[in-house]
Design an enzyme around this catalytic site. Structure first.
Site, short mmCIF file in Angstrom:
data_model
loop_
_atom_site.label_atom_id
_atom_site.label_comp_id
_atom_site.label_asym_id
_atom_site.label_seq_id
_atom_site.Cartn_x
_atom_site.Cartn_y
_atom_site.Cartn_z
N THR A 15 0.83 -1.21 0.00
CA THR A 15 0.00 0.00 0.00
C THR A 15 0.86 1.26 0.00
O THR A 15 0.71 2.14 -0.85
CB THR A 15 -0.90 -0.02 1.26
N ALA A 35 13.77 19.76 -3.64
CA ALA A 35 14.97 19.02 -3.24
C ALA A 35 16.23 19.66 -3.82
O ALA A 35 17.34 19.29 -3.45
CB ALA A 35 14.87 17.57 -3.70
N LYS A 105 6.94 1.89 12.10
CA LYS A 105 6.92 2.34 13.51
C LYS A 105 7.38 1.25 14.46
O LYS A 105 8.05 1.54 15.47
CB LYS A 105 5.53 2.84 13.93
N ILE A 136 0.44 13.29 8.64
CA ILE A 136 0.62 14.49 9.47
C ILE A 136 2.11 14.67 9.77
O ILE A 136 2.75 13.75 10.27
CB ILE A 136 -0.13 14.35 10.82
N GLU A 190 -2.94 -2.79 9.98
CA GLU A 190 -1.65 -3.47 9.95
C GLU A 190 -1.82 -4.87 9.38
O GLU A 190 -2.93 -5.43 9.37
CB GLU A 190 -1.09 -3.58 11.37
N ASP A 201 0.01 -0.87 17.86
CA ASP A 201 0.43 0.11 16.84
C ASP A 201 0.50 1.52 17.46
O ASP A 201 1.46 2.26 17.25
CB ASP A 201 -0.56 0.07 15.66
N LYS A 205 3.78 4.11 18.12
CA LYS A 205 3.83 5.52 17.73
C LYS A 205 4.04 6.43 18.93
O LYS A 205 4.78 7.41 18.87
CB LYS A 205 2.55 5.89 16.98
N1 HSE Z 1 -2.53 0.60 10.88
C1 HSE Z 1 -2.15 1.96 11.03
C2 HSE Z 1 -3.36 2.78 11.41
C3 HSE Z 1 -1.59 2.47 9.72
O1 HSE Z 1 -4.48 2.29 11.25
O2 HSE Z 1 -3.21 3.87 11.91
C4 HSE Z 1 -0.82 3.74 9.89
O3 HSE Z 1 0.25 3.61 10.75
#
Ligand code: HSE
Length: 437
Positions: A15, A35, A105, A136, A190, A201, A205
């Site tokens: 993706t 750049a 991450k 973001i 994920e 996840d 982060k």
């Molecule tokens: N699986 C993650 C989410 C994708 O849904 O936020 C982005 O890190």
């Protein structure tokens, strides 16, 4: 503007990989202008092609390590995910003197300390804007835009899949599993969706954000993590009656005691901007001592939003390579010899208001017994709702909102309440975040 192209290699055409490929191609003119040199995709490493992108005459290897060994490639973009092969690939690229851009991450949260040290030893950098909150630019905001501040706390909706599920359940009354399947089909989730719904996840982060905010090494194993699988439609409804929305938050807060690092569902007052962040959108609220509260909002997942962040890192590195920039922002914002070993606050010491839901016998004395347990633990009640019993039912849902209370005291109160004969089963509880520090 240099006429010599900066050559990049992309590993992974899923993706995000296909999204990055397409954005680099489609926006080649603005990218090279920013750049200060053309950016050329010199080599792609992928086990299979992806019909979402037209590779044309780009060199393709099925063995991704060939990209890490290609002497032409100056920047390797790691988009394969996971922490085994991806780690070996990044190490190989760094040892071969290549800069790395990654959206991974898990890799940064769990192995960032050693990877950054390796990169520093080889005089290259690892960039990871896409690892947190999709499109973001929160890493740049923390590392550069807020560099003059002491960051006091941050709180964010940092898993798009989880927020998508909660929003669809609340707005459309959809089933959890049905919305999760849609999030997977849309490429938000994920590879292992339990990472999304169990909060892993978001914990990856959060640890990255906290490290940047407070200048501390990455400590993934110290994050308290709770997912959204235990939430019920009743909690969503009762929270609304009380004037709150349920959101899954990552919270990092600095105090004299140390750093709170926690990921869990929360009730947020419905008037707060964060309470109104819906769908796959992410938002991070950061409080700095000079700037005050700042809010960053946008798409937290998806091919092109995440590619936007990947390409931003590529542009930064291409600019450095073409201009010979040598004074770089360090990986975690602080010079590596200035990182602080801050203690992590135990969850028992964390203070928040609480939402509690229990099933009680509808008879005299039950409410007063529950209230006296709270009082014995020094917990004051902010609001209480007792629902009418269903037809032929002698038990009623009792919803309690408390004022700020130490988690340790709340643990004791909940154990005492659950031990009462007049209370059935476990007490459901969710922390409340008022987001005022
Ligand atoms: N699986 C993650 C989410 C994708 O849904 O936020 C982005 O890190």
């Amino acid at each position: 503007m240099s006429s010599q192209a900066v050559k990049i290699g992309i590993c992974g055409l899923g993706t995000v990989g296909s999204g990055a490929f397409n954005v680099l191609r489609r926006n080649a003119d603005v990218i090279s202008a920013r750049a200060q040199s053309p950016v050329e995709i010199a080599h792609v490493g992928a086990r299979r092609d992806n019909p979402a992108c037209e590779l044309g005459d780009v060199k393709v290897s099925r063995d991704i390590f060939e990209v890490a060994r290609d002497p032409q490639v100056q920047v390797l973009v790691e988009l394969i995910g996971g922490t085994t092969v991806a780690k070996e690939l990044v190490e190989e690229a760094v040892r071969n003197g290549k800069h790395v851009v990654t959206a991974n991450k898990a890799l940064i949260a769990e192995f960032g300390n050693e990877l950054f040290a390796l990169a520093e030893a080889h005089n290259v950098v690892i960039r990871y804007e896409a690892a947190v909150a999709g499109g973001i630019p929160i890493i740049k905001a923390l590392r550069e835009g807020l560099a003059g501040n002491r960051i006091e706390w941050l709180a964010g909706i940092i898993n798009g899949t989880g927020n998508f599920i909660l929003s669809e359940m609340r707005e459309k009354g959809r089933e959890f599993a049905d919305v999760l399947a849609e999030a997977q089909a849309l490429g938000y989730a994920e590879a292992d969706p339990t990472f999304d719904v169990e909060g892993i996840d978001a914990a990856h982060k959060l640890v990255i954000l906290a490290s940047l905010a407070f200048g501390m090494p990455l400590q993934f194993s110290s994050v308290y993590t709770e997912g959204i699988t235990q939430l019920t439609p009743q909690d969503v409804e009762y929270a609304e009656e009380l004037g709150y929305r349920i959101k899954h938050l990552g919270v990092a807060k600095l105090s004299d005691a140390g750093v709170e690092l926690r990921v869990h569902p929360t009730l947020i007052p419905e008037a707060r901007l964060l309470a109104n962040v819906n769908g796959v959108k992410n938002a991070v609220l950061v409080e700095g001592d000079a700037v005050g509260p700042t809010l960053y909002y946008g798409a937290g997942a998806g091919a092109e939003p995440t590619a936007s962040a990947v390409v931003a890192d590529v542009v930064d590195l291409a600019r450095e390579l073409s201009a010979g920039q040598s004074c770089r922002v360090p990986a975690l914002g602080f010079a590596s010899d200035s990182l602080q070993n801050l203690p992590i606050v135990a969850m028992e010491q964390v203070v928040t208001p609480w939402y509690l839901r229990m099933i009680a016998e509808d008879k005299p004395g039950v409410l007063s017994r529950v209230a006296s347990i709270f009082s014995e633990e020094g917990i004051s009640i902010e609001a209480l709702i007792q629902k009418a019993p269903a037809e032929g039912e002698t038990r009623v849902p009792l919803i309690v909102l408390t004022n700020r209370a130490l988690q340790g005291s709340m643990d004791k109160a909940v154990s005492a309440i659950e031990a009462l004969d007049s209370i059935s089963g476990e007490v459901a509880r969710i922390r409340v975040e008022v987001l005022d520090g």
